[in-house]
Design an enzyme around this catalytic site. Structure first.
Site, PDB file in Angstrom:
ATOM      1  N   ASP A 134      49.837  70.182  41.727  1.00 45.34           N
ATOM      2  CA  ASP A 134      50.372  68.691  41.310  1.00 45.34           C
ATOM      3  C   ASP A 134      49.884  68.780  39.642  1.00 45.34           C
ATOM      4  O   ASP A 134      49.304  69.695  39.248  1.00 45.34           O
ATOM      5  CB  ASP A 134      50.132  67.569  41.862  1.00 45.34           C
ATOM      6  CG  ASP A 134      50.738  66.522  41.865  1.00 45.34           C
ATOM      7  OD1 ASP A 134      51.395  66.081  40.662  1.00 45.34           O
ATOM      8  OD2 ASP A 134      51.124  65.854  42.902  1.00 45.34           O
ATOM      9  N   ASP A 165      44.090  74.909  53.340  1.00 48.29           N
ATOM     10  CA  ASP A 165      45.255  75.313  52.672  1.00 48.29           C
ATOM     11  C   ASP A 165      46.313  73.893  52.316  1.00 48.29           C
ATOM     12  O   ASP A 165      47.335  73.911  53.467  1.00 48.29           O
ATOM     13  CB  ASP A 165      45.688  76.215  54.015  1.00 48.29           C
ATOM     14  CG  ASP A 165      47.288  77.029  53.425  1.00 48.29           C
ATOM     15  OD1 ASP A 165      47.665  76.681  52.290  1.00 48.29           O
ATOM     16  OD2 ASP A 165      47.426  77.581  54.093  1.00 48.29           O
ATOM     17  N   LYS A 219      47.950  74.274  49.447  1.00 49.83           N
ATOM     18  CA  LYS A 219      48.558  74.772  48.386  1.00 49.83           C
ATOM     19  C   LYS A 219      48.839  73.727  47.415  1.00 49.83           C
ATOM     20  O   LYS A 219      49.991  73.358  46.945  1.00 49.83           O
ATOM     21  CB  LYS A 219      49.879  75.349  49.113  1.00 49.83           C
ATOM     22  CG  LYS A 219      49.665  76.322  50.016  1.00 49.83           C
ATOM     23  CD  LYS A 219      51.112  76.972  50.689  1.00 49.83           C
ATOM     24  CE  LYS A 219      50.824  77.988  51.335  1.00 49.83           C
ATOM     25  NZ  LYS A 219      50.199  77.781  52.869  1.00 49.83           N
TER      26      LYS A 219
HETATM   27  O1  O7M Z   1      49.372  84.625  61.606  1.00 50.34           O
HETATM   28  P1  O7M Z   1      50.592  83.340  61.445  1.00 50.34           P
HETATM   29  O2  O7M Z   1      51.545  83.997  60.693  1.00 50.34           O
HETATM   30  O3  O7M Z   1      50.684  82.769  62.662  1.00 50.34           O
HETATM   31  O4  O7M Z   1      49.944  82.324  60.123  1.00 50.34           O
HETATM   32  C1  O7M Z   1      49.650  82.707  58.893  1.00 50.34           C
HETATM   33  C2  O7M Z   1      49.154  81.466  58.181  1.00 50.34           C
HETATM   34  O5  O7M Z   1      49.131  81.902  56.762  1.00 50.34           O
HETATM   35  C3  O7M Z   1      50.003  80.190  58.457  1.00 50.34           C
HETATM   36  O6  O7M Z   1      48.964  79.337  58.024  1.00 50.34           O
HETATM   37  C4  O7M Z   1      50.766  80.505  57.058  1.00 50.34           C
HETATM   38  O7  O7M Z   1      51.205  79.231  56.398  1.00 50.34           O
HETATM   39  C5  O7M Z   1      49.835  81.261  56.041  1.00 50.34           C
HETATM   40  N1  O7M Z   1      50.543  81.984  55.022  1.00 50.34           N
HETATM   41  C6  O7M Z   1      51.328  82.797  55.311  1.00 50.34           C
HETATM   42  O8  O7M Z   1      51.882  83.059  56.518  1.00 50.34           O
HETATM   43  N2  O7M Z   1      52.039  83.574  54.334  1.00 50.34           N
HETATM   44  C7  O7M Z   1      51.889  83.192  52.897  1.00 50.34           C
HETATM   45  O9  O7M Z   1      52.132  83.663  52.069  1.00 50.34           O
HETATM   46  C8  O7M Z   1      50.821  82.517  52.547  1.00 50.34           C
HETATM   47  C9  O7M Z   1      49.985  81.734  53.686  1.00 50.34           C
HETATM   48  C10 O7M Z   1      48.932  80.954  53.106  1.00 50.34           C
HETATM   49  O10 O7M Z   1      47.836  80.819  54.001  1.00 50.34           O
HETATM   50  O11 O7M Z   1      48.817  80.419  51.968  1.00 50.34           O
HETATM   51  C11 O7M Z   1      47.683  80.062  51.345  1.00 50.34           C
END
Ligand code: O7M
EC number: 4.1.1.23
Length: 211
Positions: free
Chosen positions: A63, A58, A60
Site C-alpha cells: 500500500d 505473510d 504481502k
Molecule cells: O507449500 P505450499 O504450496 O502449500 O504453500 C506455499 C506457501 O508459500 C503458501 O502460503 C503460499 O501463499 C506461499 N507462497 C508461494 O507459494 N509462492 C510464492 O511465490 C510466494 C509465497 C509466499 O509465501 O509469499 C510470501
C-alpha cells in the site's frame, strides 16, 4: 543447510495450534498469512509466538507508505518477528515496512518472484532483478524467490549480496528440497507438512536439509 519454515495455511485455531505444537521441534519458523488470521483472528499470532517459534507475517503488504507503516506496526505488536511486503508500490512503500520492522527488532522480506506458473506474466523481463536492486537500496532483509525455478534463485542471489532468500514451492508445488536447500536461507513448506496425516513426521522429512 537451510531453515525450514512451516507455512501454516490452515483456517482453524485448534488445528493451527495442534500442528504447530507437534512440529515445534522440527521447524525453524512459522509463516502465517491471510487464511489463518482471517479464520482464527489475529490473536493466533500471540498463541503461536508463545510456543517460542519465530513467526513470519505473510500479508504481502502493498500500500502507500503510511498505510504500510500502520499495517506493519500492528504485525509486530501482534507478536510477529518478520513481515513480507510487495515491491510494486515502490521504494517509499517498502522503506515504510523496513523501518517498522527494524524499529521493532524484526525483519522485512520482499517478494521478488513468485512460484506458480502464472507468476511469469508479470514477474519477468527484468522485473525480479529490479526488485532485487530495490531490496538492496531500501535495506530490506531479504527476498522471496521460487523453489519451483532454482535457476532463478541462483540468478537473484547474485544481486542481493548477503541478504537472505526464503523460498516457497517445495513439496506440493513440485520444488525439490535437495536442489533448493543449498541455494536458500529458508525453505517454506505448507501443504506437504500441515496436510499430512502426521505433520511432525512430514516435517522431519526435511531434517537432512536443515542447518
Ligand atoms: O507449500 P505450499 O504450496 O502449500 O504453500 C506455499 C506457501 O508459500 C503458501 O502460503 C503460499 O501463499 C506461499 N507462497 C508461494 O507459494 N509462492 C510464492 O511465490 C510466494 C509465497 C509466499 O509465501 O509469499 C510470501
Amino acid at each position: 543447510m537451510t531453515d525450514l519454515v512451516l507455512s501454516l495455511d490452515v483456517t482453524e485455531r485448534a488445528s493451527a495450534l495442534r500442528i504447530a505444537r507437534a512440529c515445534a521441534e522440527d521447524v525453524d519458523a512459522i509463516k502465517v498469512g491471510y487464511p489463518l488470521v482471517l479464520g482464527a483472528g489475529l490473536g493466533i499470532a500471540r498463541d503461536l509466538a508463545d510456543l517460542g517459534i519465530p513467526l513470519i507475517a505473510d500479508f504481502k503488504v502493498a500500500d502507500i507508505p503510511n498505510t504500510n507503516t500502520l499495517i506493519c506496526d500492528q504485525v509486530f505488536a501482534a507478536g510477529f518477528s518478520a513481515v513480507i511486503a510487495q515491491a510494486f508500490p515502490g521504494p517509499d512503500s517498502v522503506v515504510a515496512c523496513v523501518e517498522s520492522a527494524h524499529t521493532h527488532g524484526g525483519e522485512c522480506y520482499v517478494v521478488a518472484e513468485m512460484s506458480h506458473p502464472g507468476a511469469l506474466t508479470f514477474f519477468s523481463e527484468g522485473v525480479p532483478e529490479a526488485i532485487c536492486r530495490l531490496v538492496v537500496e531500501t535495506g530490506a532483509d531479504g527476498i522471496i524467490a521460487p523453489a519451483t525455478r532454482p535457476a532463478r534463485i541462483r540468478a537473484l542471489r547474485d544481486l542481493i549480496g548477503e541478504r537472505k532468500i526464503l523460498s516457497p514451492g517445495v513439496g506440493a508445488q513440485g520444488g525439490d528440497p535437495a536442489e533448493v536447500a543449498p541455494l536458500v536461507d529458508g525453505m517454506i513448506v505448507g501443504r506437504a507438512i500441515y496436510g499430512a496425516a502426521d505433520p511432525a513426521a512430514a516435517a522431519r522429512v526435511y531434517a537432512p536439509y536443515r542447518r
